[in-house]
Design an enzyme around this catalytic site. Structure first.
Site, PDB file in Angstrom:
ATOM      1  N   ASN A   1       0.871  -1.181   0.000  1.00 38.00           N
ATOM      2  CA  ASN A   1       0.000   0.000   0.000  1.00 38.00           C
ATOM      3  C   ASN A   1       0.911   1.235   0.000  1.00 38.00           C
ATOM      4  OD1 ASN A   1       0.462   1.155   2.716  1.00 38.00           O
ATOM      5  ND2 ASN A   1      -0.480  -0.723   3.477  1.00 38.00           N
TER       6      ASN A   1
ATOM      7  N   ASP B   1       2.863  -8.259   8.986  1.00 44.78           N
ATOM      8  CA  ASP B   1       1.585  -7.538   9.058  1.00 44.78           C
ATOM      9  C   ASP B   1       0.539  -8.249   9.910  1.00 44.78           C
ATOM     10  OD1 ASP B   1       1.929  -5.126   7.681  1.00 44.78           O
ATOM     11  OD2 ASP B   1       1.537  -6.024   5.713  1.00 44.78           O
TER      12      ASP B   1
ATOM     13  N   ASN C   1      -7.789  -7.614   9.853  1.00 47.67           N
ATOM     14  CA  ASN C   1      -7.897  -8.300   8.569  1.00 47.67           C
ATOM     15  C   ASN C   1      -8.050  -9.813   8.673  1.00 47.67           C
ATOM     16  OD1 ASN C   1      -5.581  -5.863   7.753  1.00 47.67           O
ATOM     17  ND2 ASN C   1      -7.590  -5.905   6.824  1.00 47.67           N
TER      18      ASN C   1
ATOM     19  N   ARG D   1       0.670 -11.660   2.561  1.00 49.36           N
ATOM     20  CA  ARG D   1      -0.147 -11.822   3.768  1.00 49.36           C
ATOM     21  C   ARG D   1      -0.899 -13.149   3.810  1.00 49.36           C
ATOM     22  NH1 ARG D   1      -3.116  -6.746   6.335  1.00 49.36           N
ATOM     23  NH2 ARG D   1      -2.968  -8.239   8.042  1.00 49.36           N
TER      24      ARG D   1
ATOM     25  N   HIS E   1      -8.497   0.131   2.507  1.00 50.15           N
ATOM     26  CA  HIS E   1      -9.435  -0.688   3.281  1.00 50.15           C
ATOM     27  C   HIS E   1     -10.556   0.232   3.777  1.00 50.15           C
ATOM     28  CE1 HIS E   1      -6.340  -3.984   4.591  1.00 50.15           C
ATOM     29  NE2 HIS E   1      -7.211  -4.525   3.768  1.00 50.15           N
TER      30      HIS E   1
ATOM     31  N   ASP F   1     -11.855   0.428   6.633  1.00 46.75           N
ATOM     32  CA  ASP F   1     -11.625   0.976   7.978  1.00 46.75           C
ATOM     33  C   ASP F   1     -10.571   2.088   8.010  1.00 46.75           C
ATOM     34  OD1 ASP F   1      -9.219  -0.413   7.847  1.00 46.75           O
ATOM     35  OD2 ASP F   1      -9.651  -1.746   9.539  1.00 46.75           O
TER      36      ASP F   1
ATOM     37  N   CYS G   1      -7.035  -1.062  12.771  1.00 51.89           N
ATOM     38  CA  CYS G   1      -6.385  -2.207  12.117  1.00 51.89           C
ATOM     39  C   CYS G   1      -5.738  -3.148  13.127  1.00 51.89           C
ATOM     40  CB  CYS G   1      -5.287  -1.740  11.170  1.00 51.89           C
ATOM     41  SG  CYS G   1      -5.763  -0.515   9.983  1.00 51.89           S
TER      42      CYS G   1
HETATM   43  N1  ARG Z   1       0.373  -3.350   5.732  1.00 50.75           N
HETATM   44  C1  ARG Z   1      -0.967  -3.837   5.909  1.00 50.75           C
HETATM   45  C2  ARG Z   1      -1.595  -4.098   4.564  1.00 50.75           C
HETATM   46  O1  ARG Z   1      -1.395  -3.324   3.665  1.00 50.75           O
HETATM   47  C3  ARG Z   1      -1.781  -2.887   6.725  1.00 50.75           C
HETATM   48  C4  ARG Z   1      -3.135  -3.416   7.064  1.00 50.75           C
HETATM   49  C5  ARG Z   1      -4.007  -2.422   7.744  1.00 50.75           C
HETATM   50  N2  ARG Z   1      -5.207  -3.009   8.180  1.00 50.75           N
HETATM   51  C6  ARG Z   1      -6.409  -2.457   8.080  1.00 50.75           C
HETATM   52  N3  ARG Z   1      -7.422  -3.073   8.638  1.00 50.75           N
HETATM   53  N4  ARG Z   1      -6.629  -1.367   7.402  1.00 50.75           N
HETATM   54  O2  ARG Z   1      -2.273  -5.055   4.365  1.00 50.75           O
END
Ligand code: ARG
Length: 284
Positions: A22, A67, A73, A92, A175, A177, A276
């Site tokens: 991201n 992560d 997630n 992930r 995302h 959230d 997160c």
């Molecule tokens: N580095 C992680 C990703 O890009 C961060 C996840 C953040 N989680 C969230 N629920 N927004 O997947």
């Protein structure tokens, strides 16, 4: 304790920015301060478990999964049912098994999405907490970056809820959230610019103007919408987040919320913050 909120967290022992999936991670590889990250995470954990009286469960951290600390997630749980995540990025996907094992050990009923349909859990699907008078619970679910639109019909079926699909358009808010936060009593913090026009209109149609607050660009960039709303042990509604402007604090207080700011800068380097780092679990 009655109506105690339950959350899942994962200690940041193996947390770091080791790849880029991201925009927040761009140029941040290897820059996480181990000590600072541990301290920030412990402050968040302490806030939930001690100050707010929530019950916090821990899933064991795994080496090689930097992560995994972002438990939001892991999946989505509601009334004893859990839909585990299917991650978009290979980096992930190794989290799926340890999370799944944890959910199974809790006695949750697992419902799996068909293979090939991506879904990143409560990062992209958030229950509305104001729909008490409506016949079916309402689930806001996003698509556009990590979660496939095709997952939404399955979520509706598995949980027996109405799903409202929202399209994300800004890669910084990849995302749901990161840009949308339903709060207790039907309030909403959001960043309208993160959504396509149709989705923006849907939100404006479904949430009364006096119940929604569009955060400023500056608050959005500090992940103000990546907040956790809960009813604290004493019965007062609260919001936990990284940092908030005075304007935002005043808006939340005018709705009756106590605002808890807890710095999470090390996790922002990976594109995550308070919400997160915590997965709301269904209380049974
Ligand atoms: N580095 C992680 C990703 O890009 C961060 C996840 C953040 N989680 C969230 N629920 N927004 O997947």
């Amino acid at each position: 304790m009655e109506n105690q909120a339950h959350f899942l967290m994962c200690a940041p022992h193996f947390f770091g920015v080791e790849y880029v999936i991201n925009p927040w991670m761009q140029g941040k590889e290897g820059s996480v301060g181990r000590r600072e990250a541990e301290d920030q995470w412990h402050a968040l954990h302490h806030l939930f478990s001690d100050a707010l009286g929530a019950r916090v469960f821990l899933v064991p951290a795994q080496p090689g999964l930097p992560d995994m600390v972002f438990t939001a997630n892991a999946g989505l749980t509601h009334q004893g049912i859990c839909v585990p995540a299917r991650f978009r990025h290979s980096q992930r996907q190794g989290e799926e098994l340890p999370y799944r094992t944890w959910f199974e050990a809790q006695g949750l009923t697992l419902r799996d999405l068909p293979e090939g349909i991506c879904f990143e859990g409560a990062g992209d699907a958030l229950f509305d907490e104001g729909a008490a008078q409506s016949p079916r619970p309402l689930l806001w679910a996003a698509h556009g970056f990590r979660t496939d639109l095709a997952s939404h019909a399955f979520l509706s079926d598995f949980f027996g809820v109405e799903v409202v699909s929202l399209g994300l358009i800004d890669p910084r808010y990849y995302h749901l959230d990161t840009c949308f936060c339903p709060l207790p009593n039907g309030f909403l913090l959001w960043n309208p610019m993160a959504f396509d026009e149709e989705s923006r209109e849907t939100v404006e149609r479904r949430v009364w103007p006096e119940r929604r607050f569009a955060v400023s660009e500056a608050d959005a960039r500090q992940f103000a919408c990546n907040a956790v709303g809960l009813i604290a042990a004493g019965g007062r509604p609260g919001v936990v987040l990284n940092v908030a402007s005075d304007t935002l604090v005043k808006a939340l207080e005018s709705w009756g919320f106590a605002v808890y700011q807890t710095p999470l800068g090390e996790f922002m380097k990976a594109g995550g913050s308070a919400k997160c780092l915590t997965l709301r679990l269904s209380e049974r």
